[in-house]
Design a protein around this motif. Structure first.
Motif: not given
Length: 319
Positions: A150-154, A156-162
């Protein structure tokens, strides 16, 4: 009692090796002879036995999986298979057995007890779905594995606003999803124990977006729905760019956490003590940080209860 055996059955879980190590070394400490049974009940019926010495369990406490290997067995579910297994134990001079596994493994152990063979269980399953114990072996490690993802995916989620949907294990129990979702700061957690309302989930996502939130994490237990399905519904109802990650069997592997190493060590030692003291037909459980003996009948007849207060906590913290 002079000779006992240990086997692992069903799905593997981090910490099983710690429990095997504890059974062997506590047993030798009490002047017992130890035997390892490979490949679970299949190996028991086939007589796939190996002697276990102090050195046999050296350098395994930090390893995931199980050095005895594990398997599921349809043949052992039959009376013929159970009597064949009992015969193997008797002919090898084994007087007691420790079974490490989940509820299916315990039902098999219960059958041996009914045939008059002393058997003690250790709850080893990442799902944490066994009643009468606060935690099962492997659950803490699995949750930490999910948290790391989850920490790693967050990032990427933050970077791409997804919006990211993360599917975790838990067909009948939502413990992994709930604990990792709350600890990982997920916006929503979907578990089998609580009916999911996709409109509530999307409403919270839209509310967060309205106040400027650009990314979100949704954790879904596999027993609720396919992660891809949830992702498509969110995309349809919100228009947000959504991605789905299925963690799968990565949750079973890896070096056990300190908690699971301690739990396996404590449960393994307690299992040997119970056999030596004449205990049989019981599971070792952890209740209020104490090792307790719970009859198989009780552990298998009671439903596993998930603390829904944690679910409400997650909702209140994800606003």
């Amino acid at each position: 009692m002079k000779k006992i055996a240990v086997l692992t059955s069903g799905g593997d879980a981090p910490g099983m090796n710690a429990a095997i190590r504890a059974v062997v070394r506590r047993g030798i400490f009490k002047q017992l002879e130890l035997t390892g049974i490979k490949h679970g009940y299949e190996g028991l019926m086939a007589g796939d036995f190996i002697p276990l010495e102090l050195g046999s369990v050296g350098d395994i406490i930090q390893r995931g999986g199980t050095i005895l290997q594990t398997a599921r067995s349809e043949a052992f579910k039959t009376e013929e298979g159970q009597r064949q297994a009992l015969g193997r134990l008797r002919e090898n001079g084994i007087e007691g057995l420790v079974v490490i596994g989940g509820d299916g493994s315990f039902r098999g152990a219960q059958k041996l007890v009914q045939l008059g063979f002393p058997t003690v269980g250790i709850p080893g399953t990442i799902d944490n779905d066994i009643a009468c114990t606060d935690f099962t072996l492997g659950f803490d490690t699995a949750v930490n594995t999910v948290i790391d993802a989850i920490d790693k995916i967050r990032d990427t989620a933050t970077s791409h606003e997804r919006t990211y949907v993360i599917e975790v294990m838990g067909r009948h129990a939502g413990d992994i999803a709930l604990w990792s979702g709350v600890a990982g700061g997920a916006e929503s957690v979907l578990i089998p124990e609580k009916e999911a309302n996709i409109d509530d989930i999307t409403a919270r996502l839209l509310q967060g977006h309205k106040r400027g939130k650009k990314h979100s994490i949704i954790v879904v237990a596999e027993g609720v729905a396919n992660g891809q399905t949830i992702g498509e519904l969110i995309r349809e109802k919100t228009g947000f760019e959504t991605r789905v990650t299925v963690l799968g069997h990565i949750q079973r592997g890896g070096s056990p956490s300190a908690f699971d190493r301690m739990l396996g060590s404590r449960m393994g030692a307690k299992a040997v003590d119970l056999l030596v003291e004449g205990g049989a037909g019981v599971m070792v459980g952890m209740q209020n940080n104490q090792m307790v003996a719970v009859p198989f009948d009780q552990a298998l007849s009671q439903p596993h209860s998930l603390p829904l207060a944690l679910y409400e906590l997650g909702i209140s913290l994800s606003i």
